[in-house]
Write a protein that holds these residues in place. Sequence first.
Motif, PDB file in Angstrom:
ATOM      1  N   GLU A  10       0.843  -1.085  -0.016  1.00  0.00           N
ATOM      2  CA  GLU A  10       0.178  -0.072   0.019  1.00  0.00           C
ATOM      3  C   GLU A  10       1.022   1.465   0.128  1.00  0.00           C
ATOM      4  O   GLU A  10       0.519   2.332  -0.465  1.00  0.00           O
ATOM      5  CB  GLU A  10      -1.103  -0.111   1.135  1.00  0.00           C
ATOM      6  CG  GLU A  10      -2.006  -1.008   0.881  1.00  0.00           C
ATOM      7  CD  GLU A  10      -3.104  -0.796   2.309  1.00  0.00           C
ATOM      8  OE1 GLU A  10      -4.296  -1.358   1.869  1.00  0.00           O
ATOM      9  OE2 GLU A  10      -2.910  -0.627   3.334  1.00  0.00           O
ATOM     10  N   SER A  11       1.993   1.164   0.503  1.00  0.00           N
ATOM     11  CA  SER A  11       2.934   2.276   0.640  1.00  0.00           C
ATOM     12  C   SER A  11       3.516   2.521  -0.514  1.00  0.00           C
ATOM     13  O   SER A  11       4.447   3.424  -0.790  1.00  0.00           O
ATOM     14  CB  SER A  11       3.766   2.100   1.775  1.00  0.00           C
ATOM     15  OG  SER A  11       4.688   1.078   1.429  1.00  0.00           O
ATOM     16  N   GLU A  12       3.718   1.553  -1.659  1.00  0.00           N
ATOM     17  CA  GLU A  12       4.063   1.426  -2.783  1.00  0.00           C
ATOM     18  C   GLU A  12       5.531   1.484  -2.783  1.00  0.00           C
ATOM     19  O   GLU A  12       6.515   1.922  -3.464  1.00  0.00           O
ATOM     20  CB  GLU A  12       3.869   2.667  -3.600  1.00  0.00           C
ATOM     21  CG  GLU A  12       2.306   2.580  -4.093  1.00  0.00           C
ATOM     22  CD  GLU A  12       2.019   3.476  -5.210  1.00  0.00           C
ATOM     23  OE1 GLU A  12       2.562   3.893  -6.080  1.00  0.00           O
ATOM     24  OE2 GLU A  12       0.779   3.990  -5.306  1.00  0.00           O
ATOM     25  N   SER A  13       6.255   0.877  -1.609  1.00  0.00           N
ATOM     26  CA  SER A  13       7.503   0.528  -1.339  1.00  0.00           C
ATOM     27  C   SER A  13       8.181  -0.270  -2.441  1.00  0.00           C
ATOM     28  O   SER A  13       9.418  -0.195  -2.800  1.00  0.00           O
ATOM     29  CB  SER A  13       7.771   0.232   0.115  1.00  0.00           C
ATOM     30  OG  SER A  13       7.132  -1.226   0.170  1.00  0.00           O
ATOM     31  N   VAL A  14       7.455  -1.321  -2.843  1.00  0.00           N
ATOM     32  CA  VAL A  14       8.076  -2.158  -3.496  1.00  0.00           C
ATOM     33  C   VAL A  14       6.867  -3.036  -4.452  1.00  0.00           C
ATOM     34  O   VAL A  14       5.626  -2.897  -4.113  1.00  0.00           O
ATOM     35  CB  VAL A  14       8.636  -3.377  -2.665  1.00  0.00           C
ATOM     36  CG1 VAL A  14       7.702  -4.325  -1.786  1.00  0.00           C
ATOM     37  CG2 VAL A  14       9.417  -4.240  -3.366  1.00  0.00           C
ATOM     38  N   VAL A  15       7.255  -3.519  -5.497  1.00  0.00           N
ATOM     39  CA  VAL A  15       6.434  -4.293  -6.410  1.00  0.00           C
ATOM     40  C   VAL A  15       6.755  -5.736  -6.573  1.00  0.00           C
ATOM     41  O   VAL A  15       8.045  -5.787  -6.863  1.00  0.00           O
ATOM     42  CB  VAL A  15       6.198  -3.677  -7.790  1.00  0.00           C
ATOM     43  CG1 VAL A  15       5.444  -4.435  -8.829  1.00  0.00           C
ATOM     44  CG2 VAL A  15       5.483  -2.476  -7.532  1.00  0.00           C
ATOM     45  N   TYR A  16       5.908  -6.662  -6.679  1.00  0.00           N
ATOM     46  CA  TYR A  16       6.105  -8.082  -6.750  1.00  0.00           C
ATOM     47  C   TYR A  16       5.358  -8.734  -7.921  1.00  0.00           C
ATOM     48  O   TYR A  16       4.176  -8.775  -7.892  1.00  0.00           O
ATOM     49  CB  TYR A  16       6.280  -8.687  -5.368  1.00  0.00           C
ATOM     50  CG  TYR A  16       6.324 -10.412  -5.249  1.00  0.00           C
ATOM     51  CD1 TYR A  16       7.210 -10.979  -6.010  1.00  0.00           C
ATOM     52  CD2 TYR A  16       5.168 -10.890  -4.634  1.00  0.00           C
ATOM     53  CE1 TYR A  16       7.261 -12.419  -5.651  1.00  0.00           C
ATOM     54  CE2 TYR A  16       5.115 -12.250  -4.563  1.00  0.00           C
ATOM     55  CZ  TYR A  16       6.225 -12.997  -5.410  1.00  0.00           C
ATOM     56  OH  TYR A  16       6.083 -14.408  -4.964  1.00  0.00           O
ATOM     57  N   ARG A  17       5.967  -9.514  -8.585  1.00  0.00           N
ATOM     58  CA  ARG A  17       5.440 -10.403  -9.707  1.00  0.00           C
ATOM     59  C   ARG A  17       5.181 -11.810  -9.069  1.00  0.00           C
ATOM     60  O   ARG A  17       6.362 -12.374  -8.997  1.00  0.00           O
ATOM     61  CB  ARG A  17       6.057 -10.399 -11.032  1.00  0.00           C
ATOM     62  CG  ARG A  17       5.262 -10.801 -12.339  1.00  0.00           C
ATOM     63  CD  ARG A  17       4.283 -12.149 -12.009  1.00  0.00           C
ATOM     64  NE  ARG A  17       3.590 -12.037 -13.380  1.00  0.00           N
ATOM     65  CZ  ARG A  17       2.627 -13.145 -13.308  1.00  0.00           C
ATOM     66  NH1 ARG A  17       2.466 -14.177 -12.342  1.00  0.00           N
ATOM     67  NH2 ARG A  17       2.010 -13.402 -14.410  1.00  0.00           N
ATOM     68  N   VAL A  18       4.284 -12.054  -8.599  1.00  0.00           N
ATOM     69  CA  VAL A  18       4.046 -13.538  -8.105  1.00  0.00           C
ATOM     70  C   VAL A  18       4.366 -14.614  -9.141  1.00  0.00           C
ATOM     71  O   VAL A  18       3.836 -14.639 -10.251  1.00  0.00           O
ATOM     72  CB  VAL A  18       2.656 -13.671  -7.454  1.00  0.00           C
ATOM     73  CG1 VAL A  18       2.551 -15.276  -7.063  1.00  0.00           C
ATOM     74  CG2 VAL A  18       2.207 -12.828  -6.575  1.00  0.00           C
TER      75      VAL A  18
END
Length: 272
Positions: A10-18
Motif C-alpha cells: 500500500e505504501s508503494e515501497s515495492v512491487v512483486y510479480r508472483v
Amino acid sequence: MGFPGTWMTESESVVYRVVPKCACSTIGQIMYYSDHGEFFDGDIHDAKGGMHKWAIEDSQKLIEANVQAHKSYAFTCVRNPYTRILSSFFDKICGIQRNGKRYRGNLVPLLIQKYGIEVGDPDNGFEFDQIQSFRRFLLFARDTIRWRRPMDPDIHWSAMSGHVSTFIVNGGRYDNIFFTEKFNEGMQSVLDAIKTPKPVDLASVPRFNESEGHGPKRAHPVEDYFDDLSMHLVWEMYHRDFKLFQYDFENPGNKMPLGEVDLDEVHAKLGD
C-alpha cells in the motif's frame, strides 16, 4: 492485458510479480508486514485488503501507473523446475486443499481416469507409488502446456518464464530476480534496496508454507522421480526456465542454480 499476478505494498515501497510455488506466501506476508508491522491473519492469497493486487479491481490503476513509470523497486523469485513441478504434484494433485477438498474439483478424478495416476488419501496415510504416479502426472502437465488438453495449463505448473514475461511485455522492468533456494540472501537484497514503513527482521520471519501438511510427504530424493523420459518432458516444458534462470538440467539432484540471473538477458528474451 495489464499486470496479472502483480502485488504492491500500500505504501508503494515495492512491487512483486508472483510466481506460484516460489515462496510466494512468505514474500507476500513480508510485504504485508513491512507496511503494517504485523502479518496477515490467514493465507496472504486470501487477503482482499492491506495490499494492492492486480486481482483487486481498485488496485489495477495504481499498479499500472507505478509499474509503467517504474516508480518502485520491482522483483520476483524463481525456483528449480524439477523441485517446483514435484512440489506442485504433492501439493495440488495429492494434497487436500485449504477448503478440505481436492484441488479444482474434478481434476484429480480426471487424472485417475485418463492417466492412471494414484494419489492416496489421508485414511491410508497416502500410501501409493509416488514415482510412477508423478511420472504419469508429468505426461498430463506436458499435454496441458503443449496442446492445452485436456485443459489449459495450471498456473502452478506453467513455466516460470511465462509468469515473469507478462510483467516485461506490458512495460514493467525487474530490478531483482532471486532464487527460492537462496531465499534469505535474495529477500534481504530486496529489503536493503527499499524503504519500508515498518522494519523487517528477516531472521525472525516464519516460513509461510500454506500447502504443507495437507498431503503426502515426498518419500524419495528428487532425482529418483526423474528418469530419462521424465527429464525429456521437463525439458520440453521448462527449457527456457533452465536457461534463463541458470538451473542445472543435467542433474535433477542439484537444486542450486549454476550462476546468477542476467537481468538484461531476461528482459531481452522475454520482452518480445
